[in-house]
Design a protein around this motif. Structure first.
Motif, PDB file in Angstrom:
ATOM      1  N   VAL A 199     -35.373  21.520 -31.357  1.00 24.45           N
ATOM      2  CA  VAL A 199     -34.866  21.741 -32.713  1.00 24.45           C
ATOM      3  C   VAL A 199     -33.358  21.498 -32.799  1.00 24.45           C
ATOM      4  O   VAL A 199     -32.829  21.118 -33.851  1.00 24.45           O
ATOM      5  CB  VAL A 199     -35.229  23.174 -33.189  1.00 24.45           C
ATOM      6  CG1 VAL A 199     -34.464  24.235 -32.407  1.00 24.45           C
ATOM      7  CG2 VAL A 199     -34.980  23.333 -34.682  1.00 24.45           C
ATOM      8  N   ASN A 200     -32.635  21.672 -31.688  1.00 24.74           N
ATOM      9  CA  ASN A 200     -31.182  21.516 -31.670  1.00 24.74           C
ATOM     10  C   ASN A 200     -30.720  20.101 -31.376  1.00 24.74           C
ATOM     11  O   ASN A 200     -29.525  19.802 -31.492  1.00 24.74           O
ATOM     12  CB  ASN A 200     -30.582  22.428 -30.601  1.00 24.74           C
ATOM     13  CG  ASN A 200     -31.040  22.051 -29.200  1.00 24.74           C
ATOM     14  OD1 ASN A 200     -32.246  21.973 -28.936  1.00 24.74           O
ATOM     15  ND2 ASN A 200     -30.105  21.819 -28.295  1.00 24.74           N
ATOM     16  N   LEU A 201     -31.621  19.219 -30.976  1.00 21.45           N
ATOM     17  CA  LEU A 201     -31.230  17.891 -30.506  1.00 21.45           C
ATOM     18  C   LEU A 201     -31.163  16.890 -31.650  1.00 21.45           C
ATOM     19  O   LEU A 201     -31.792  17.085 -32.698  1.00 21.45           O
ATOM     20  CB  LEU A 201     -32.202  17.432 -29.421  1.00 21.45           C
ATOM     21  CG  LEU A 201     -32.201  18.327 -28.168  1.00 21.45           C
ATOM     22  CD1 LEU A 201     -33.267  17.893 -27.172  1.00 21.45           C
ATOM     23  CD2 LEU A 201     -30.820  18.341 -27.511  1.00 21.45           C
ATOM     24  N   PRO A 202     -30.399  15.795 -31.488  1.00 22.93           N
ATOM     25  CA  PRO A 202     -30.180  14.851 -32.583  1.00 22.93           C
ATOM     26  C   PRO A 202     -31.480  14.252 -33.122  1.00 22.93           C
ATOM     27  O   PRO A 202     -32.365  13.867 -32.358  1.00 22.93           O
ATOM     28  CB  PRO A 202     -29.317  13.756 -31.944  1.00 22.93           C
ATOM     29  CG  PRO A 202     -28.641  14.416 -30.793  1.00 22.93           C
ATOM     30  CD  PRO A 202     -29.619  15.427 -30.274  1.00 22.93           C
ATOM     31  N   GLU A 203     -31.552  14.169 -34.428  1.00 24.88           N
ATOM     32  CA  GLU A 203     -32.763  13.690 -35.094  1.00 24.88           C
ATOM     33  C   GLU A 203     -33.052  12.231 -34.748  1.00 24.88           C
ATOM     34  O   GLU A 203     -34.211  11.828 -34.619  1.00 24.88           O
ATOM     35  CB  GLU A 203     -32.603  13.866 -36.606  1.00 24.88           C
ATOM     36  CG  GLU A 203     -33.903  13.882 -37.368  1.00 24.88           C
ATOM     37  CD  GLU A 203     -33.713  14.343 -38.805  1.00 24.88           C
ATOM     38  OE1 GLU A 203     -34.732  14.546 -39.484  1.00 24.88           O
ATOM     39  OE2 GLU A 203     -32.558  14.490 -39.247  1.00 24.88           O
ATOM     40  N   GLU A 204     -31.992  11.437 -34.580  1.00 25.19           N
ATOM     41  CA  GLU A 204     -32.192  10.008 -34.317  1.00 25.19           C
ATOM     42  C   GLU A 204     -32.806   9.743 -32.945  1.00 25.19           C
ATOM     43  O   GLU A 204     -33.271   8.637 -32.663  1.00 25.19           O
ATOM     44  CB  GLU A 204     -30.871   9.235 -34.453  1.00 25.19           C
ATOM     45  CG  GLU A 204     -29.765   9.664 -33.505  1.00 25.19           C
ATOM     46  CD  GLU A 204     -28.846  10.689 -34.132  1.00 25.19           C
ATOM     47  OE1 GLU A 204     -27.641  10.640 -33.838  1.00 25.19           O
ATOM     48  OE2 GLU A 204     -29.337  11.542 -34.906  1.00 25.19           O
ATOM     49  N   TYR A 205     -32.820  10.777 -32.092  1.00 24.41           N
ATOM     50  CA  TYR A 205     -33.440  10.629 -30.771  1.00 24.41           C
ATOM     51  C   TYR A 205     -34.686  11.508 -30.630  1.00 24.41           C
ATOM     52  O   TYR A 205     -35.107  11.816 -29.529  1.00 24.41           O
ATOM     53  CB  TYR A 205     -32.429  10.961 -29.672  1.00 24.41           C
ATOM     54  CG  TYR A 205     -31.239  10.029 -29.659  1.00 24.41           C
ATOM     55  CD1 TYR A 205     -31.347   8.736 -29.156  1.00 24.41           C
ATOM     56  CD2 TYR A 205     -30.009  10.442 -30.173  1.00 24.41           C
ATOM     57  CE1 TYR A 205     -30.262   7.880 -29.149  1.00 24.41           C
ATOM     58  CE2 TYR A 205     -28.917   9.582 -30.172  1.00 24.41           C
ATOM     59  CZ  TYR A 205     -29.049   8.305 -29.658  1.00 24.41           C
ATOM     60  OH  TYR A 205     -27.961   7.447 -29.657  1.00 24.41           O
ATOM     61  N   GLY A 206     -35.243  11.912 -31.749  1.00 21.38           N
ATOM     62  CA  GLY A 206     -36.495  12.655 -31.711  1.00 21.38           C
ATOM     63  C   GLY A 206     -36.368  14.151 -31.810  1.00 21.38           C
ATOM     64  O   GLY A 206     -37.381  14.862 -31.761  1.00 21.38           O
ATOM     65  N   GLY A 207     -35.151  14.659 -31.945  1.00 20.03           N
ATOM     66  CA  GLY A 207     -34.951  16.102 -32.065  1.00 20.03           C
ATOM     67  C   GLY A 207     -35.062  16.575 -33.504  1.00 20.03           C
ATOM     68  O   GLY A 207     -35.356  15.798 -34.420  1.00 20.03           O
ATOM     69  N   GLY A 208     -34.793  17.860 -33.697  1.00 22.40           N
ATOM     70  CA  GLY A 208     -34.907  18.442 -35.028  1.00 22.40           C
ATOM     71  C   GLY A 208     -33.663  18.304 -35.871  1.00 22.40           C
ATOM     72  O   GLY A 208     -33.697  18.574 -37.080  1.00 22.40           O
ATOM     73  N   GLY A 209     -32.540  17.922 -35.253  1.00 13.82           N
ATOM     74  CA  GLY A 209     -31.312  17.709 -36.001  1.00 13.82           C
ATOM     75  C   GLY A 209     -30.619  18.984 -36.437  1.00 13.82           C
ATOM     76  O   GLY A 209     -29.690  18.936 -37.241  1.00 13.82           O
ATOM     77  N   ALA A 210     -31.039  20.138 -35.912  1.00 14.65           N
ATOM     78  CA  ALA A 210     -30.393  21.407 -36.270  1.00 14.65           C
ATOM     79  C   ALA A 210     -29.354  21.752 -35.192  1.00 14.65           C
ATOM     80  O   ALA A 210     -28.640  20.875 -34.719  1.00 14.65           O
ATOM     81  CB  ALA A 210     -31.443  22.497 -36.436  1.00 14.65           C
ATOM     82  N   GLY A 211     -29.273  23.014 -34.803  1.00 14.07           N
ATOM     83  CA  GLY A 211     -28.232  23.379 -33.850  1.00 14.07           C
ATOM     84  C   GLY A 211     -28.641  24.519 -32.948  1.00 14.07           C
ATOM     85  O   GLY A 211     -29.815  24.897 -32.863  1.00 14.07           O
ATOM     86  N   MET A 212     -27.644  25.080 -32.272  1.00 12.93           N
ATOM     87  CA  MET A 212     -27.902  26.176 -31.345  1.00 12.93           C
ATOM     88  C   MET A 212     -28.355  27.438 -32.078  1.00 12.93           C
ATOM     89  O   MET A 212     -29.071  28.250 -31.508  1.00 12.93           O
ATOM     90  CB  MET A 212     -26.656  26.478 -30.516  1.00 12.93           C
ATOM     91  CG  MET A 212     -26.448  25.536 -29.337  1.00 12.93           C
ATOM     92  SD  MET A 212     -27.903  25.421 -28.260  1.00 12.93           S
ATOM     93  CE  MET A 212     -28.151  27.134 -27.834  1.00 12.93           C
ATOM     94  N   TYR A 213     -27.932  27.607 -33.310  1.00 16.33           N
ATOM     95  CA  TYR A 213     -28.393  28.763 -34.078  1.00 16.33           C
ATOM     96  C   TYR A 213     -29.915  28.738 -34.168  1.00 16.33           C
ATOM     97  O   TYR A 213     -30.589  29.752 -33.941  1.00 16.33           O
ATOM     98  CB  TYR A 213     -27.767  28.748 -35.477  1.00 16.33           C
ATOM     99  CG  TYR A 213     -27.935  30.046 -36.251  1.00 16.33           C
ATOM    100  CD1 TYR A 213     -29.177  30.434 -36.737  1.00 16.33           C
ATOM    101  CD2 TYR A 213     -26.851  30.889 -36.484  1.00 16.33           C
ATOM    102  CE1 TYR A 213     -29.343  31.614 -37.446  1.00 16.33           C
ATOM    103  CE2 TYR A 213     -27.010  32.081 -37.189  1.00 16.33           C
ATOM    104  CZ  TYR A 213     -28.250  32.426 -37.667  1.00 16.33           C
ATOM    105  OH  TYR A 213     -28.413  33.605 -38.361  1.00 16.33           O
ATOM    106  N   GLU A 214     -30.458  27.554 -34.486  1.00 17.69           N
ATOM    107  CA  GLU A 214     -31.907  27.432 -34.640  1.00 17.69           C
ATOM    108  C   GLU A 214     -32.625  27.571 -33.300  1.00 17.69           C
ATOM    109  O   GLU A 214     -33.692  28.191 -33.217  1.00 17.69           O
ATOM    110  CB  GLU A 214     -32.248  26.096 -35.291  1.00 17.69           C
ATOM    111  CG  GLU A 214     -31.946  26.034 -36.777  1.00 17.69           C
ATOM    112  CD  GLU A 214     -30.458  25.908 -37.114  1.00 17.69           C
ATOM    113  OE1 GLU A 214     -30.077  26.129 -38.271  1.00 17.69           O
ATOM    114  OE2 GLU A 214     -29.657  25.575 -36.199  1.00 17.69           O
ATOM    115  N   LEU A 215     -32.063  26.985 -32.231  1.00 13.80           N
ATOM    116  CA  LEU A 215     -32.707  27.118 -30.924  1.00 13.80           C
ATOM    117  C   LEU A 215     -32.668  28.575 -30.452  1.00 13.80           C
ATOM    118  O   LEU A 215     -33.605  29.053 -29.802  1.00 13.80           O
ATOM    119  CB  LEU A 215     -32.036  26.214 -29.892  1.00 13.80           C
ATOM    120  CG  LEU A 215     -32.775  26.079 -28.556  1.00 13.80           C
ATOM    121  CD1 LEU A 215     -34.168  25.501 -28.747  1.00 13.80           C
ATOM    122  CD2 LEU A 215     -31.971  25.229 -27.573  1.00 13.80           C
TER     123      LEU A 215
END
Length: 385
Positions: free
Chosen positions: A53-69
């Motif tokens: 969820v914290n990883l970049p959206e363009e590489y398959g992540g959720g595009g959110a941040g450490m708050y969400e993780l």
């Protein structure tokens, strides 16, 4: 930083809670007791998008941040389960690669880290260095276009379920003086790489290992970032590590507190629930207060980190880790005391948390080292080491 979570964050929290309660503490303990991994839960969490969820959206992540993780980690722990590799794979390794990796490295690793199909361990601690990372002796030397790594690591989590380990080393010409970390991705099947499991007295499916790097040859693109990187490259992983450790401790404390409160409401002695007595109620109320304080510090740290303030996040991240560990230990102990003899039975599942809660004061950074950091970095007192 808002004290009111957005609808998206509330929905994430609810969705993770649904997954975690589907598995629950019994699943976690069954895996630990039968030497199985929590593969089913890990895979489902990846499919639902929780792991990355914290990883970049363009590489398959959720595009959110450490708050969400941190939400993911807290709610999983609050259901009595534990996914220790959430701290390591997407939080430490994923953040470092996302911030400092080349586009090719991001394409190679982040999609798998995000969906859980790739798990990456993190190797920094050494037998003769411990908390003194400046004494790291794992060395990388050049050999043409390749690198050769030699050294040893200890207390490295989840190596048996990882496809690679992000190793913190130093280059051959930087063996002395201040640490200039050079970070390498080492496949666990690389020639010269081996590991030995450490026998721990913990009920945990995720194990600890000693690593041996015996002239492990790596291609040039195994190096993440720069070989002359500043400590900021390492902090990109260590601040998330502390945030996630805080989230895990807060979640575990919540789980123990819920067990204790439920029991105190149901257990009747002298014609009244034992929770009506201040000797039972007040310690549990204190635990609630301290867990909430730790959670607020954790959320502050995550907010600063997500805003790009790595150095500003360091103080609350360390403070949150300290307070969460202390609150978790206190809460688990009070839960055992509230349940009395039942607190030590297998049936109620509280005693199994005692050694796990104790770990929150030690790893991934000890309470003493956090106090050292706050004394020098926050208060300006002279270092004792």
């Amino acid at each position: 930083m808002s004290f009111i979570e957005s609808d998206e964050r509330k929905a994430l929290r609810e969705a993770v809670r649904g997954l975690a309660t589907k598995y629950g503490q019994q699943y976690f303990l069954d895996c630990a007791n039968t030497d199985r991994k929590t593969d089913e839960m890990w895979e489902e969490a990846g499919e639902l998008g929780f792991i990355g969820v914290n990883l970049p959206e363009e590489y398959g992540g959720g595009g959110a941040g450490m708050y969400e993780l941190a939400i993911v980690m807290e709610e999983i722990a609050a259901a009595g389960t534990g996914l220790l590799m959430l701290v390591v794979s997407p939080a430490i390794c994923g953040n470092i690669i996302a911030k400092f990796g080349t586009d090719e490295q991001k394409q190679r690793w982040i999609p798998g880290l995000a969906d859980g199909s790739i798990t990456m361990a993190f190797g920094i601690t050494e037998p003769d260095a411990g908390s003194n990372s400046h004494n790291i002796t794992t060395t990388a030397r050049r050999d043409g276009d390749e690198w050769i790594l030699s050294g040893q690591k200890v207390f490295i989590s989840g190596v048996d379920q990882a496809q690679a380990v992000l190793i913190v080393s130093r280059t051959e010409d930087a063996k002395t003086g201040k640490l200039k970390p050079a970070l390498f991705i080492v496949p666990t099947d690389a020639p010269g790489f081996s590991s030995t499991m450490i026998d721990m007295d913990l009920k945990n499916p995720e194990k600890q290992f000693t690593l041996f790097l015996d002239d492990v040859r790596l291609p040039a693109d195994a190096l993440i970032g720069s070989e002359d990187a500043a400590l900021s490259q390492l902090f990109a992983g260590l601040n998330p590590e502390r945030i996630m450790a805080s989230a895990s401790a807060v979640g575990m404390g919540r789980f123990a507190l819920e067990k204790a409160v439920s029991y105190a409401n149901d257990r009747t002695v002298w014609k009244a629930p034992i929770g009506s007595h201040q000797a039972i109620a007040h310690p549990l109320a204190q635990c609630k207060i301290e867990l909430e304080a730790a959670k607020l510090l954790m959320q502050k740290a995550a907010t600063l980190y997500d805003a790009g303030d790595d150095w500003g996040a360091a103080e609350p991240a360390n403070m949150a880790k300290y307070l969460a560990g202390e609150a978790c230990v206190k809460t688990v102990d009070q839960a055992v005391q509230t349940l009395g003899g039942n607190g030590l039975t297998v049936e109620y599942g509280v005693a199994a948390m005692v050694p796990l809660s104790r770990l929150t004061r030690i790893a991934p950074v000890s309470r003493e080292m956090i106090l050292n950091f706050v004394a020098s970095a926050s208060l300006g007192l002279p270092k004792s080491y």
